[in-house]
Design a protein around this motif. Sequence first.
Motif, short mmCIF file in Angstrom:
data_model
loop_
_atom_site.label_atom_id
_atom_site.label_comp_id
_atom_site.label_asym_id
_atom_site.label_seq_id
_atom_site.Cartn_x
_atom_site.Cartn_y
_atom_site.Cartn_z
N ARG A 38 0.82 -1.22 0.00
CA ARG A 38 0.00 0.00 0.00
C ARG A 38 0.85 1.27 0.00
NH1 ARG A 38 -2.38 0.15 6.20
NH2 ARG A 38 -0.36 0.25 7.20
N GLN A 39 1.93 1.28 0.78
CA GLN A 39 2.76 2.47 0.85
C GLN A 39 3.42 2.76 -0.49
OE1 GLN A 39 2.31 3.78 3.79
NE2 GLN A 39 3.48 5.67 3.43
N ASP A 40 3.91 1.70 -1.11
CA ASP A 40 4.61 1.82 -2.39
C ASP A 40 3.68 2.29 -3.49
OD1 ASP A 40 6.78 1.72 -4.03
OD2 ASP A 40 6.70 -0.43 -4.39
N PRO B 260 3.06 5.23 -7.77
CA PRO B 260 2.26 4.42 -8.70
C PRO B 260 2.95 4.34 -10.06
CG PRO B 260 1.29 6.60 -8.41
CD PRO B 260 2.42 6.51 -7.44
N LEU B 261 2.98 3.14 -10.65
CA LEU B 261 3.71 2.94 -11.90
C LEU B 261 2.81 2.84 -13.11
CD1 LEU B 261 6.43 0.36 -10.74
CD2 LEU B 261 6.56 2.85 -10.80
N HIS B 262 1.52 2.62 -12.91
CA HIS B 262 0.60 2.51 -14.04
C HIS B 262 -0.16 3.83 -14.23
CE1 HIS B 262 -2.56 1.02 -16.72
NE2 HIS B 262 -1.82 -0.05 -16.91
N PRO B 263 -0.31 4.30 -15.47
CA PRO B 263 -1.04 5.57 -15.69
C PRO B 263 -2.44 5.59 -15.12
CG PRO B 263 0.08 4.87 -17.69
CD PRO B 263 0.24 3.75 -16.72
N TYR B 264 -3.12 4.43 -15.09
CA TYR B 264 -4.47 4.39 -14.54
C TYR B 264 -4.45 4.60 -13.03
CZ TYR B 264 -9.09 2.64 -13.24
OH TYR B 264 -10.36 2.52 -12.72
N THR B 265 -3.49 3.96 -12.34
CA THR B 265 -3.36 4.14 -10.90
C THR B 265 -3.03 5.60 -10.59
OG1 THR B 265 -2.43 1.90 -10.81
CG2 THR B 265 -2.26 3.22 -8.82
N GLN B 266 -2.15 6.19 -11.39
CA GLN B 266 -1.80 7.60 -11.20
C GLN B 266 -3.02 8.50 -11.34
OE1 GLN B 266 1.20 8.10 -14.20
NE2 GLN B 266 2.73 6.89 -13.11
N GLU C 25 7.06 -7.87 -12.57
CA GLU C 25 7.54 -7.30 -11.31
C GLU C 25 8.66 -6.32 -11.61
OE1 GLU C 25 8.67 -8.91 -6.83
OE2 GLU C 25 8.94 -10.24 -8.55
N LEU C 26 8.39 -5.03 -11.47
CA LEU C 26 9.38 -4.00 -11.77
C LEU C 26 10.25 -3.67 -10.56
CD1 LEU C 26 7.83 -1.26 -14.10
CD2 LEU C 26 9.50 -3.01 -14.62
N LYS C 27 9.66 -3.78 -9.38
CA LYS C 27 10.40 -3.61 -8.12
C LYS C 27 9.99 -4.78 -7.23
CE LYS C 27 9.02 0.53 -6.89
NZ LYS C 27 8.99 1.76 -6.09
N PRO C 28 10.76 -5.08 -6.19
CA PRO C 28 10.39 -6.19 -5.31
C PRO C 28 8.96 -6.05 -4.78
CG PRO C 28 12.61 -5.46 -4.81
CD PRO C 28 12.05 -4.49 -5.82
N ASP D 107 8.48 1.56 -16.81
CA ASP D 107 9.85 1.75 -16.32
C ASP D 107 10.19 3.23 -16.10
OD1 ASP D 107 9.50 -0.53 -18.30
OD2 ASP D 107 11.33 -1.16 -17.26
N GLN D 108 9.59 4.10 -16.89
CA GLN D 108 9.91 5.53 -16.79
C GLN D 108 9.42 6.16 -15.49
OE1 GLN D 108 7.26 8.15 -19.37
NE2 GLN D 108 6.69 6.15 -20.20
#
Length: 335
Positions: free
Chosen positions: A247-249, A254-260, A318-321, A331-332
């Motif tokens: 949740r914190q991460d 957020p890495l997905h445009p929809y989540t952003q 999985e982009l980060k752990p 990735d950007q």
Amino acid sequence: MTPSKNGKNEILLDVDDLVMHFPIYRGVIRRQVGAVRAVDGVSFQVKKGETLGLVGESGCGKSTTGRTILQLYKPTAGRVTFDGVDLVALKGEQLRKMRRKMQMIFQDPYASLNPRMTVGDIVGEPLMVHEVATGKQRRDTVRELLELVKLNPSFIDRYPHEFSGGQRQRIGVARALALHPSFIVCDEPISALDVSIQAQVVNLLEDLQEKFNLTYLFIAHDLSMVRHISDRVAVMYLGVIVELADRQDIYENPLHPYTQALLSAVPIPDPVVDSKRKRTILKGDVPSPANPPSGCRFRTRCPIAEQLCAELRPEFRELKPGHFVACHFADQFVQ
């Protein structure tokens, strides 16, 4: 409560490539002409004692996912492994026995309670169906359950119409707890309640989780409430999960445009901070699940979509752990 607090990291629920399509029929002979792809290849795991929040717009398939996991809908494809048992392969008596370990709290506290049954009959029905308790023993158990959810045990002979929305939802919680389950699907349990009551119900769920080491799949619209109650958060869009992380991460990076876009719409109490943040305004409407876009489901509304997004469905990677995302260009955004 996080799994680490209990020293446990065992997987209680493993959903693998879950698919739930509802056929569309037309004509006099009822010929199938298509399907509503409500859930279209969803995979995630839930650990013992944790809460996984599942968020997304209305109609994205959140509730269908919860109901399909519990086998209220028989999945079109995929596997649901609960406590080491493949639920999809179970039928009849075997599935009925497994239902004691899995329960559901429904969204609408007005529609989910039978108006012709008393509170005692509603809460005690699971005990009767599964032959756990009868007669005086069942009545005593119902009283204990009502006390557990902070309702007066003397309400046992009243009917649902005599209660407020918050009280009715507590009755639903008591019913879900009757068989001492280890896993509960909370299907938007607070969305139909007043804001002042929502926190009370969420606090009750957290107290019960700590007391009985319950595991929750918490389905909701309210992102701030999901952040409060969840250990990890999965974001769903048009039948697929586009991002899953702690949740914190997920709230901080957020890495997905929809989540952003979803997080940019969450109100911030501080007007100074709120005025400085960048908002992502999505254009257009959610496409029909009966005819989803090719490639990435989100590409028709995505501000960074390119031709690749129309040609190839992004891998859920999985982009980060512990941080998974389904986006070709995520990735950007990694910090």
